[in-house]
Scaffold this motif. Structure first.
Motif, short mmCIF file in Angstrom:
data_model
loop_
_atom_site.label_atom_id
_atom_site.label_comp_id
_atom_site.label_asym_id
_atom_site.label_seq_id
_atom_site.Cartn_x
_atom_site.Cartn_y
_atom_site.Cartn_z
N SER A 1 0.72 -1.22 0.00
CA SER A 1 -0.16 0.03 -0.10
C SER A 1 1.02 1.40 -0.05
O SER A 1 0.37 2.27 -0.28
CB SER A 1 -0.86 0.07 1.06
OG SER A 1 -1.75 -1.10 1.31
N LEU A 2 2.07 1.20 0.24
CA LEU A 2 3.06 2.29 0.41
C LEU A 2 3.03 3.04 -0.61
O LEU A 2 3.73 2.43 -1.68
CB LEU A 2 4.19 1.90 1.22
CG LEU A 2 5.21 3.12 1.56
CD1 LEU A 2 4.64 4.23 2.48
CD2 LEU A 2 6.53 2.50 2.07
N LYS A 3 2.90 4.24 -0.97
CA LYS A 3 3.12 5.04 -1.86
C LYS A 3 4.00 6.16 -2.06
O LYS A 3 4.70 6.61 -2.78
CB LYS A 3 1.85 5.60 -2.30
CG LYS A 3 0.76 4.68 -2.74
CD LYS A 3 0.99 3.68 -3.98
CE LYS A 3 -0.06 2.76 -4.15
NZ LYS A 3 0.40 1.69 -5.10
N ARG A 4 4.07 6.71 -0.62
CA ARG A 4 5.09 8.05 -0.36
C ARG A 4 5.94 8.04 0.88
O ARG A 4 5.22 7.52 1.75
CB ARG A 4 4.16 9.11 -0.30
CG ARG A 4 3.32 9.73 -1.67
CD ARG A 4 4.49 10.18 -2.85
NE ARG A 4 4.88 11.63 -2.25
CZ ARG A 4 5.95 12.20 -2.25
NH1 ARG A 4 7.10 11.18 -1.93
NH2 ARG A 4 6.04 13.37 -1.94
N GLN B 1 13.64 1.39 -5.87
CA GLN B 1 13.72 0.04 -6.16
C GLN B 1 12.28 -0.64 -5.92
O GLN B 1 11.84 -1.47 -6.78
CB GLN B 1 14.60 -0.80 -5.24
CG GLN B 1 14.65 -2.23 -5.50
CD GLN B 1 15.81 -2.97 -4.61
OE1 GLN B 1 16.40 -2.38 -3.79
NE2 GLN B 1 15.83 -4.18 -4.89
N HIS B 2 11.31 -0.03 -4.86
CA HIS B 2 10.05 -0.55 -4.54
C HIS B 2 9.17 0.46 -5.32
O HIS B 2 7.71 0.44 -4.85
CB HIS B 2 9.75 -0.46 -3.26
CG HIS B 2 10.67 -1.56 -2.48
ND1 HIS B 2 12.09 -1.47 -2.26
CD2 HIS B 2 10.29 -2.81 -2.14
CE1 HIS B 2 12.53 -2.78 -1.44
NE2 HIS B 2 11.41 -3.35 -1.33
N ASN B 3 9.40 1.37 -5.93
CA ASN B 3 8.48 2.08 -6.75
C ASN B 3 7.51 2.88 -5.83
O ASN B 3 6.38 3.05 -5.95
CB ASN B 3 7.40 1.29 -7.77
CG ASN B 3 6.67 2.27 -9.01
OD1 ASN B 3 7.26 3.14 -9.11
ND2 ASN B 3 5.62 1.74 -9.02
N VAL B 4 8.31 3.37 -4.86
CA VAL B 4 7.61 4.40 -3.80
C VAL B 4 8.16 5.81 -3.77
O VAL B 4 9.52 5.80 -4.06
CB VAL B 4 8.06 3.96 -2.39
CG1 VAL B 4 7.59 4.95 -1.40
CG2 VAL B 4 7.21 2.68 -2.19
N GLY B 5 7.48 6.72 -3.98
CA GLY B 5 7.98 8.18 -4.27
C GLY B 5 8.65 8.67 -2.96
O GLY B 5 8.07 8.66 -2.04
N TRP B 6 9.73 9.22 -3.01
CA TRP B 6 10.45 9.75 -1.90
C TRP B 6 10.52 11.23 -1.83
O TRP B 6 10.79 11.92 -3.13
CB TRP B 6 11.69 9.04 -1.49
CG TRP B 6 12.85 9.23 -2.75
CD1 TRP B 6 12.67 8.25 -3.79
CD2 TRP B 6 13.72 10.31 -2.96
NE1 TRP B 6 13.86 8.83 -4.69
CE2 TRP B 6 14.20 9.91 -4.20
CE3 TRP B 6 14.03 11.55 -2.27
CZ2 TRP B 6 15.20 10.92 -4.81
CZ3 TRP B 6 15.05 12.21 -2.82
CH2 TRP B 6 15.46 11.91 -4.07
N THR B 7 10.69 12.03 -0.70
CA THR B 7 11.00 13.44 -0.70
C THR B 7 11.74 13.42 0.57
O THR B 7 11.49 12.95 1.60
CB THR B 7 9.70 14.26 -0.59
OG1 THR B 7 8.72 14.18 -1.68
CG2 THR B 7 10.22 15.67 -0.34
N ILE B 8 12.95 14.03 0.48
CA ILE B 8 13.82 14.38 1.63
C ILE B 8 13.97 15.83 1.89
O ILE B 8 14.39 16.53 0.96
CB ILE B 8 15.28 13.68 1.40
CG1 ILE B 8 15.05 12.13 1.49
CG2 ILE B 8 16.37 13.87 2.49
CD1 ILE B 8 16.42 11.40 1.02
#
Length: 296
Positions: free
Chosen positions: A91-94, A134-141
């Motif tokens: 379920s993780l998207k972001r 790698q897991h197709n999850v959008g990241w923001t740092i």
């Protein structure tokens, strides 16, 4: 329409660092908009509207949660990088992670321990980004500057307590270095906005406060917030180095480099964050209460 409503109803947020300063504000913001967040804690807690889970980033095997769609982490990004494989779910998207502008400003610090820590933090940022992609999850740092919240932070509040105690503040080289202090609540608001912005996916952002001040003026604003006259003493850098052990009681957790950095500019461009998710922090106007001082 029913399908969209179903997605909203099942969307859940996990906050790691929710017992801390910025994380606590994130939890408050989520509750304010009707969300019921999952929040990680190392000890048992109970808060209306919050589902608490016991666990520890240092012990990834202890991290067990129902499915969630968005992860906010204000805790140690180095620990998160190691624990992240345990947190991915279908379920993780972001993911929105807090790091620090120190990654940019302290790379050449003369303190070896600081250089080592900054190196680890930079490695953690890269590892988080790579794992998410790698897991197709959008990241923001997000990399905030000097974080404050009167009476609660570990940057401005300790300085206020020193000023209350000694009635003056020594400033190395006159402290001309520029700073951009940012309120913790603004960071929480910014984190939620970044998580909702497609433009912020897979990007780094510096998050400075609204004002760019000399370190000297920043200290002056602390005096103003305490309702005290501004009393500062310029200290030549050579004298600071030579007399550091004498000054140590004023700065019990300090090192020589901290004083020298009063002369160094540490400023960042907020334009990308303003453009991509409406970053709009408050001005640096302080108001301390008497209970902010542990000696009263």
């Amino acid at each position: 329409m029913d399908e969209k409503r179903s997605e909203t109803d099942t969307a859940r947020n996990l906050v790691i660092g929710g017992t801390g300063l910025v994380g606590g504000y994130i939890v408050e913001q989520l509750l304010r908009v009707g969300q019921r967040p999952f929040v990680l804690s190392r000890s048992h807690r109970s808060t209306p509207g919050v589902d608490w889970f016991r666990g520890d980033l240092e012990k990834p095997e202890s991290l067990k949660f129902p499915a969630f769609t968005t992860l906010f982490c204000t805790a140690d990004a180095i620990l998160l990088a190691n624990a992240l494989p345990r947190l991915f779910n279908l379920s993780l998207k972001r993911i929105v992670v807090f790091s620090s502008t120190s990654v940019l400003t302290k790379q050449d610090t003369e303190v070896e321990a600081e250089r080592e820590m900054i190196g680890k933090l930079a490695d953690a940022e890269r590892a988080i980004a790579a794992a998410c992609e790698q897991h197709n999850v959008g990241w923001t740092i997000l990399r905030p500057t000097l974080i404050y919240a009167e009476g609660r932070d570990t940057n401005i509040t300790p300085l206020s307590r020193l000023i209350r105690r000694f009635k003056f503040m020594p400033l190395v080289g006159g402290a001309p270095g520029l700073r951009q202090p940012v309120h913790a609540e603004d960071l929480a608001i910014g984190a939620l906005a970044a998580a909702s912005s497609r433009a912020a996916i897979n990007k780094f952002y510096s998050l400075p406060g609204a004002e760019t001040l000399s370190y000297r003026e920043m200290i002056g604003r602390i005096f103003d917030g305490l309702g005290m006259p501004r009393r500062t003493i310029p200290v030549p850098p050579l004298l600071w180095r030579a007399g550091f052990f004498l000054a140590k009681p004023l700065y019990p957790d300090a090192n020589v480099a901290m004083g020298i950095r009063m002369m160094k500019d540490m400023t960042f461009d907020s334009t990308p964050a303003m453009r991509d998710f409406g970053w709009n922090p408050r001005a640096f106007n302080l108001a301390f209460d008497r209970h902010d001082d542990p000696t009263t």
